[in-house]
Motif scaffolding. Structure first.
Motif, PDB file in Angstrom:
ATOM      1  N   PRO A   1       2.876  -8.714   5.474  1.00  7.94           N
ATOM      2  CA  PRO A   1       4.206  -8.750   4.857  1.00  7.94           C
ATOM      3  C   PRO A   1       4.434  -7.476   4.046  1.00  7.94           C
ATOM      4  N   PRO A   2       5.676  -7.088   3.816  1.00  6.52           N
ATOM      5  CA  PRO A   2       5.937  -5.884   3.017  1.00  6.52           C
ATOM      6  C   PRO A   2       5.337  -6.013   1.610  1.00  6.52           C
ATOM      7  N   TRP A   3       4.863  -4.900   1.080  1.00  6.41           N
ATOM      8  CA  TRP A   3       4.305  -4.882  -0.274  1.00  6.41           C
ATOM      9  C   TRP A   3       5.414  -5.139  -1.288  1.00  6.41           C
ATOM     10  N   ARG A   4       5.078  -5.894  -2.338  1.00  4.49           N
ATOM     11  CA  ARG A   4       5.991  -6.162  -3.447  1.00  4.49           C
ATOM     12  C   ARG A   4       5.259  -5.862  -4.748  1.00  4.49           C
ATOM     13  N   PRO A   5       5.951  -5.496  -5.805  1.00  2.00           N
ATOM     14  CA  PRO A   5       5.289  -5.188  -7.078  1.00  2.00           C
ATOM     15  C   PRO A   5       4.380  -6.314  -7.580  1.00  2.00           C
ATOM     16  N   GLU A   6       4.742  -7.559  -7.317  1.00  4.00           N
ATOM     17  CA  GLU A   6       3.895  -8.660  -7.770  1.00  4.00           C
ATOM     18  C   GLU A   6       2.580  -8.756  -6.989  1.00  4.00           C
ATOM     19  N   ASP A   7       2.427  -7.959  -5.919  1.00  2.00           N
ATOM     20  CA  ASP A   7       1.174  -7.916  -5.157  1.00  2.00           C
ATOM     21  C   ASP A   7       0.105  -7.089  -5.856  1.00  2.00           C
ATOM     22  N   GLY A   8       0.479  -6.367  -6.918  1.00  2.00           N
ATOM     23  CA  GLY A   8      -0.479  -5.510  -7.621  1.00  2.00           C
ATOM     24  C   GLY A   8      -0.138  -4.051  -7.399  1.00  2.00           C
ATOM     25  N   PRO A   9      -1.114  -3.176  -7.653  1.00  3.61           N
ATOM     26  CA  PRO A   9      -0.851  -1.736  -7.479  1.00  3.61           C
ATOM     27  C   PRO A   9      -0.414  -1.402  -6.057  1.00  3.61           C
ATOM     28  N   ALA A  10       0.474  -0.431  -5.955  1.00  2.93           N
ATOM     29  CA  ALA A  10       0.938   0.011  -4.638  1.00  2.93           C
ATOM     30  C   ALA A  10      -0.232   0.584  -3.843  1.00  2.93           C
ATOM     31  N   PRO A  11      -0.238   0.368  -2.524  1.00  4.93           N
ATOM     32  CA  PRO A  11      -1.326   0.915  -1.709  1.00  4.93           C
ATOM     33  C   PRO A  11      -1.236   2.437  -1.589  1.00  4.93           C
ATOM     34  N   ARG A  12      -2.377   3.046  -1.298  1.00  2.00           N
ATOM     35  CA  ARG A  12      -2.424   4.481  -0.989  1.00  2.00           C
ATOM     36  C   ARG A  12      -2.120   4.635   0.489  1.00  2.00           C
ATOM     37  N   VAL A  13      -1.242   5.577   0.808  1.00  2.28           N
ATOM     38  CA  VAL A  13      -0.759   5.772   2.174  1.00  2.28           C
ATOM     39  C   VAL A  13      -1.387   7.030   2.768  1.00  2.28           C
ATOM     40  N   TRP A  14      -1.915   6.908   3.978  1.00  2.14           N
ATOM     41  CA  TRP A  14      -2.498   8.025   4.722  1.00  2.14           C
ATOM     42  C   TRP A  14      -1.671   8.239   5.986  1.00  2.14           C
ATOM     43  N   CYS A  15      -1.281   9.493   6.257  1.00  2.00           N
ATOM     44  CA  CYS A  15      -0.477   9.831   7.439  1.00  2.00           C
ATOM     45  C   CYS A  15      -1.113  10.985   8.198  1.00  2.00           C
ATOM     46  N   TRP A  16      -0.851  11.023   9.474  1.00  2.00           N
ATOM     47  CA  TRP A  16      -1.332  12.093  10.352  1.00  2.00           C
ATOM     48  C   TRP A  16      -0.157  12.922  10.828  1.00  2.00           C
ATOM     49  N   PRO A  17      -0.413  14.151  11.245  1.00  2.85           N
ATOM     50  CA  PRO A  17       0.694  14.979  11.748  1.00  2.85           C
ATOM     51  C   PRO A  17       1.239  14.419  13.066  1.00  2.85           C
TER      52      PRO A  17
ATOM     53  N   ALA B   1      -5.257  -2.083  -3.059  1.00  5.64           N
ATOM     54  CA  ALA B   1      -6.136  -2.148  -4.225  1.00  5.64           C
ATOM     55  C   ALA B   1      -7.180  -3.255  -4.095  1.00  5.64           C
ATOM     56  N   ASP B   2      -6.883  -4.307  -3.341  1.00  9.44           N
ATOM     57  CA  ASP B   2      -7.841  -5.405  -3.182  1.00  9.44           C
ATOM     58  C   ASP B   2      -8.887  -5.126  -2.109  1.00  9.44           C
ATOM     59  N   GLY B   3      -8.877  -3.918  -1.527  1.00 10.15           N
ATOM     60  CA  GLY B   3      -9.874  -3.519  -0.542  1.00 10.15           C
ATOM     61  C   GLY B   3      -9.451  -3.708   0.902  1.00 10.15           C
ATOM     62  N   ARG B   4      -8.309  -4.343   1.134  1.00  6.49           N
ATOM     63  CA  ARG B   4      -7.854  -4.532   2.515  1.00  6.49           C
ATOM     64  C   ARG B   4      -7.207  -3.261   3.048  1.00  6.49           C
ATOM     65  N   THR B   5      -7.241  -3.129   4.381  1.00  4.15           N
ATOM     66  CA  THR B   5      -6.641  -1.981   5.065  1.00  4.15           C
ATOM     67  C   THR B   5      -5.541  -2.476   5.995  1.00  4.15           C
ATOM     68  N   GLU B   6      -4.434  -1.771   5.959  1.00  2.70           N
ATOM     69  CA  GLU B   6      -3.265  -2.082   6.788  1.00  2.70           C
ATOM     70  C   GLU B   6      -2.991  -0.874   7.677  1.00  2.70           C
ATOM     71  N   TYR B   7      -2.682  -1.144   8.946  1.00  4.02           N
ATOM     72  CA  TYR B   7      -2.231  -0.081   9.844  1.00  4.02           C
ATOM     73  C   TYR B   7      -0.794  -0.357  10.242  1.00  4.02           C
ATOM     74  N   GLN B   8       0.052   0.654  10.121  1.00  4.84           N
ATOM     75  CA  GLN B   8       1.432   0.572  10.576  1.00  4.84           C
ATOM     76  C   GLN B   8       1.519   1.324  11.902  1.00  4.84           C
ATOM     77  N   VAL B   9       2.035   0.636  12.914  1.00  5.02           N
ATOM     78  CA  VAL B   9       2.047   1.191  14.268  1.00  5.02           C
ATOM     79  C   VAL B   9       3.440   1.119  14.878  1.00  5.02           C
ATOM     80  N   THR B  10       3.630   1.904  15.927  1.00  9.58           N
ATOM     81  CA  THR B  10       4.813   1.835  16.783  1.00  9.58           C
ATOM     82  C   THR B  10       4.369   1.150  18.062  1.00  9.58           C
ATOM     83  N   LEU B  11       5.090   0.091  18.436  1.00  4.77           N
ATOM     84  CA  LEU B  11       4.677  -0.731  19.570  1.00  4.77           C
ATOM     85  C   LEU B  11       5.841  -0.917  20.536  1.00  4.77           C
ATOM     86  N   GLN B  12       5.580  -0.702  21.827  1.00  8.75           N
ATOM     87  CA  GLN B  12       6.573  -1.016  22.863  1.00  8.75           C
ATOM     88  C   GLN B  12       6.466  -2.516  23.100  1.00  8.75           C
ATOM     89  N   SER B  13       7.334  -3.272  22.459  1.00 15.42           N
ATOM     90  CA  SER B  13       7.253  -4.734  22.487  1.00 15.42           C
ATOM     91  C   SER B  13       7.486  -5.272  23.897  1.00 15.42           C
TER      92      SER B  13
END
Length: 106
Positions: free
Chosen positions: A12-28, A55-67
């Motif tokens: 689900p989308p991050w919300r302030p009540e989820d805690g600190p905002a996640p750190r985002v990593w992007c590639w060229p 911040a809780d140690g979980r990792t999320e990947y955001q992808v583009t998918l041909q549904s």
């Protein structure tokens, strides 16, 4: 005997009540890693737009998918790891990171 694989759990989308905002990593563009996503009973190729380290140690990947041909491309976010996701390939480039910041109001 074939293995039963469920569709991967979306994030689900991050919300302030989820805690600190996640750190985002992007590639060229053009050198992103990719995953295979189990969607609609098939493995589908999905380039990674970003990796978010929560911040809780979980990792999320955001992808583009041909549904499917009728719906076109969709953007989805998934927790890693889980059985419905597999690594397709890495990137030759190092990702850059930034901390997310809430958008200013107004």
């Amino acid at each position: 005997m074939s293995e039963q694989i469920d569709a991967p759990e979306q994030v689900p989308p991050w919300r302030p009540e989820d805690g600190p905002a996640p750190r985002v990593w992007c590639w060229p563009p053009g050198d992103q890693p990719a995953l295979y996503v189990y969607d609609g009973g098939r493995w589908k190729y999905a380039p990674v737009m970003a990796r978010l380290d929560h911040a809780d140690g979980r990792t999320e990947y955001q992808v583009t998918l041909q549904s499917d041909p009728d719906r076109g491309t969709v953007h989805r976010a998934y927790w890693w790891p889980q059985p419905g996701l597999r690594r397709a390939h890495g990137s030759h480039a190092e990702p850059t990171d930034r901390e997310t910041r809430p958008r200013p109001a107004g």
